[in-house]
Write a protein that holds these residues in place. Structure first.
Motif, short mmCIF file in Angstrom:
data_model
loop_
_atom_site.label_atom_id
_atom_site.label_comp_id
_atom_site.label_asym_id
_atom_site.label_seq_id
_atom_site.Cartn_x
_atom_site.Cartn_y
_atom_site.Cartn_z
N ALA A 231 0.88 -1.17 0.00
CA ALA A 231 0.00 0.00 0.00
C ALA A 231 0.91 1.22 0.00
CB ALA A 231 -0.89 0.00 1.25
N GLY A 249 -3.36 -0.43 -3.27
CA GLY A 249 -4.00 0.87 -3.11
C GLY A 249 -3.16 1.85 -2.31
N LEU A 251 -3.08 5.01 0.77
CA LEU A 251 -3.74 5.47 2.00
C LEU A 251 -3.92 6.98 1.88
CD1 LEU A 251 -1.72 3.15 4.31
CD2 LEU A 251 -4.22 3.20 4.20
N ASN A 255 -10.29 6.44 1.60
CA ASN A 255 -10.29 4.98 1.68
C ASN A 255 -11.63 4.47 2.18
OD1 ASN A 255 -7.24 5.77 2.04
ND2 ASN A 255 -7.30 3.65 1.35
N GLN A 259 -12.10 -1.47 3.02
CA GLN A 259 -10.68 -1.63 2.69
C GLN A 259 -9.83 -1.49 3.95
OE1 GLN A 259 -8.77 1.47 0.38
NE2 GLN A 259 -7.54 -0.06 -0.73
N MET A 260 -10.16 -0.50 4.75
CA MET A 260 -9.40 -0.30 5.99
C MET A 260 -9.60 -1.49 6.94
SD MET A 260 -7.67 2.27 5.34
CE MET A 260 -6.74 2.02 6.83
N GLN A 282 -4.77 7.50 8.48
CA GLN A 282 -6.23 7.69 8.57
C GLN A 282 -6.60 8.40 9.88
OE1 GLN A 282 -8.31 6.16 5.73
NE2 GLN A 282 -6.24 6.62 5.05
N ALA A 350 -8.56 -3.21 -4.53
CA ALA A 350 -7.93 -1.99 -5.10
C ALA A 350 -8.31 -1.85 -6.57
CB ALA A 350 -6.41 -2.06 -4.94
N HIS A 353 -11.93 -0.68 -6.77
CA HIS A 353 -12.04 0.70 -6.30
C HIS A 353 -11.54 1.70 -7.36
CE1 HIS A 353 -12.38 3.72 -3.15
NE2 HIS A 353 -11.17 4.16 -3.43
N ARG A 397 -7.65 8.56 -7.34
CA ARG A 397 -8.39 7.30 -7.22
C ARG A 397 -8.22 6.38 -8.43
NH1 ARG A 397 -14.59 6.12 -5.29
NH2 ARG A 397 -14.61 3.96 -5.99
#
Ligand SMILES: Cc1ncc(C[n+]2csc(CCOP(=O)(O)OP(=O)(O)O)c2C)c(N)n1
Length: 541
Positions: A231, A249, A251, A255, A259-260, A282, A350, A353, A397
């Motif tokens: 990540a 993906g 951070l 997010n 996913q987290m 986050q 990922a 997304h 994204r």
């Protein structure tokens, strides 16, 4: 050549590879300007606002690993440039801000345009130096270069009274020594090696310290050899190929909760070359604060940073590139099967997304369609320089960065960065396809710096997202304040006419059908080109 104190300062700069400065002149440093004439190897880029000069220095420092240099006048010039000092600090980028100062006899009398820069920049610069003797200039320049580039790279401010710039002074060619990569003991590395082999759901969080020659390759080899998913930390999308099967993906600011939740299931986190700051973690919730639930490895070349928020089981104060090389060479690999399901789950999320959405809007062009068209026509050497705003969200994204494609985005979230960063990037990498994306808000902050693209014939593609709004803020008003808008609607000039007045070819895209052909042609342009996109305000991604 003369040998003044300013020559001595500039000689130290050139001895350490500094070949470009960005400036707005001021009467407080004419002595240094005069000495610059004797250094034709230094490219002087004259800017229109100190914020622009500073941002160019920040972008240049990021691209070269050497300090970017901005020179500005005292008081008003320095205050204008302060945004770049903050950005260099938040982005961990080496920057030297050189400020002319009032004559030394009047220091601390609150003289005309005087500022005490130690107080002003004390909390955001790594060092503020205010020499008072001509002979100190070379030494201060040398120390500034070393400090700006060591540990956590960052901004250094050199303040030079106008009356110590032109005295005779010895010239030195001191060169900053290469940095030695301290390494944890063999015992610790063996132990870590064993933990890495045992881990069932390990996760790498890779950061900006891999943005060095050979860094990306070392990271990829390490991740592949140990079969660990990667990540990326906040806005460092270009340190690991986004189409790699181990990519899971970034951070950032958006997010998804599930996913987290998946990331939290990891049993070992390797935070490599990242400071684990606010957004990456986050809001300091991932991993758990202050003691992570997973085995936590934190590697960064600064003991102030390692374990600053999250307590590491393995606090490794060293260069992450050297570390992963060492770990890669010491292992014969890990059977993929044991981690395959874990990696696949994260990677599949990922991919999903990042899928391009299929959306339309009544009130204009969803900016994501522009970003998608750019991706379709992007070359391997495309660099995207983004300002702060909603138009940047689809880049973060959906754009699948694959090195040497690069993302130049300020971690500080500073508006006004995009245009100057694009100028500095194209100057540094003339063969790259440099694209600047900027909103109608950010463009009127530093857009005037695009005159340098015309002056120097830089083939930058400027894409302006025109949505008549400071939309990023308007979104908050929509979501949290019942759609009551205050201060976020923009009355704009005729941007096409403005670009043309700058001497730039310009195109307006008013409908979705025009996007693809316009971008295809624009990507092949050989000179600066300005595109105004009439962007939807309602359909913000
Ligand atoms: C220098 C600076 N001032 C203010 C902000 C707060 N801010 C963040 S995004 C934004 C609006 C950006 O507007 P625009 O450039 O038009 O892009 P949009 O969000 O509309 O796409 C503002 C005011 C900031 N990040 N930086």
């Amino acid at each position: 050549m003369q040998s003044t104190s300013s020559h001595a300062l500039l000689k130290v700069f050139t001895a350490n590879g500094i070949d470009r400065v960005f400036l707005v002149p001021g009467e407080s440093y004419v002595g240094i300007l005069d000495a610059l004439i004797d250094f034709p190897e230094i490219d002087v880029v004259t800017c229109r606002h100190e914020g622009g000069a500073g941002f160019m220095g920040v972008a240049d420092g990021r691209l070269t690993g050497r300090p970017g240099v901005a020179m500005v006048s005292r008081g008003p010039g320095a205050t204008n440039a302060s945004i770049a000092v903050h950005t260099a600090q938040q982005d961990a980028i080496p920057l030297i801000l050189l400020i002319g100062q009032i004559p030394k006899r009047d220091l601390r009398r609150e003289a005309f345009q005087e500022i005490d820069y130690q107080k002003m920049f004390g909390s955001i610069a790594k060092w503020v130096a205010e020499p008072t003797e001509p002979a100190q200039l070379a030494e201060v320049a040398f120390k500034a270069i070393r400090l700006a580039t060591s540990g956590t790279p960052g901004p250094v401010v050199i303040v030079i009274p106008e009356d110590i710039q032109q005295q005779a002074a010895p010239v030195h060619e001191w060169r900053a020594p290469r940095q030695m990569a301290a390494m944890p003991s063999g015992e610790i590395l063996d132990e870590l090696q064993a933990r890495l082999a045992e881990a069932r759901r390990p996760l790498i969080i890779a950061g900006g310290r891999f943005d060095v020659p050979g860094g990306r390759e070392a990271l990829r080899e390490f991740a592949e050899r140990l079969h660990i998913p990667v990540a990326l930390s906040f806005r460092r999308h270009d340190v690991f190929d986004n189409d790699h099967p181990l990519y899971v993906g970034d951070l950032g600011l958006a997010n998804a909760k599930n996913q987290m939740d998946m990331f939290r299931q990891s049993d070992l986190i390797l935070a490599l070359g990242t400071r684990m700051g606010d957004i990456t973690s986050q809001g300091y919730t991932f991993p758990a604060l202050p003691v992570p639930e997973q085995t936590f490895v934190h590697c960064y070349p600064d003991d102030h940073i390692v374990g600053l928020h999250f307590t590491p089981d393995y606090p490794l104060v060293c260069d992450p590139v050297a570390l992963v090389k060492q770990l890669t060479s010491a292992t014969s690999g890990v059977p993929c099967a044991e981690r395959s399901a874990w990696v696949k789950k994260l990677h599949d999320f990922a991919v999903l997304h990042a899928q391009w959405p299929d959306i339309s809007a009544e009130d204009g062009i969803p900016f994501v369609t522009v970003v998608q068209a750019i991706q379709k026509h992007a070359t391997a050497n495309t660099t995207i320089c983004v300002d702060a705003g909603t138009f940047a969200a689809p880049v973060y994204r959906h754009f699948p960065f694959k090195y040497p494609q690069r993302l130049m985005a300020p971690l500080s979230g500073a508006m006004g960065y995009g245009t100057p960063a694009a100028v500095a990037t194209q100057l540094r990498n003339p063969d790259d396809k440099v694209i600047c994306m900027v909103g109608d808000g950010g463009f009127l902050m530093t857009g005037s710096e695009m005159i340098a693209a015309v002056e120097r014939k830089l083939p930058i593609l400027f894409i302006l997202s025109h949505n008549r709004s400071y939309a990023s803020i308007r979104i908050h008003q929509e979501r949290e304040y019942g759609g009551r808008h205050c201060g976020t609607t923009l009355f704009n000039p005729d941007f096409m006419a403005m670009a043309q007045a700058f001497g730039m070819e310009s195109i307006r895209i008013s409908s979705v059908d025009e996007v693809e052909p316009a971008i295809r042609n624009a990507m092949a342009a050989t000179g600066p080109l300005f595109i105004e996109v009439m962007t939807s305000l309602e359909c913000v991604l």
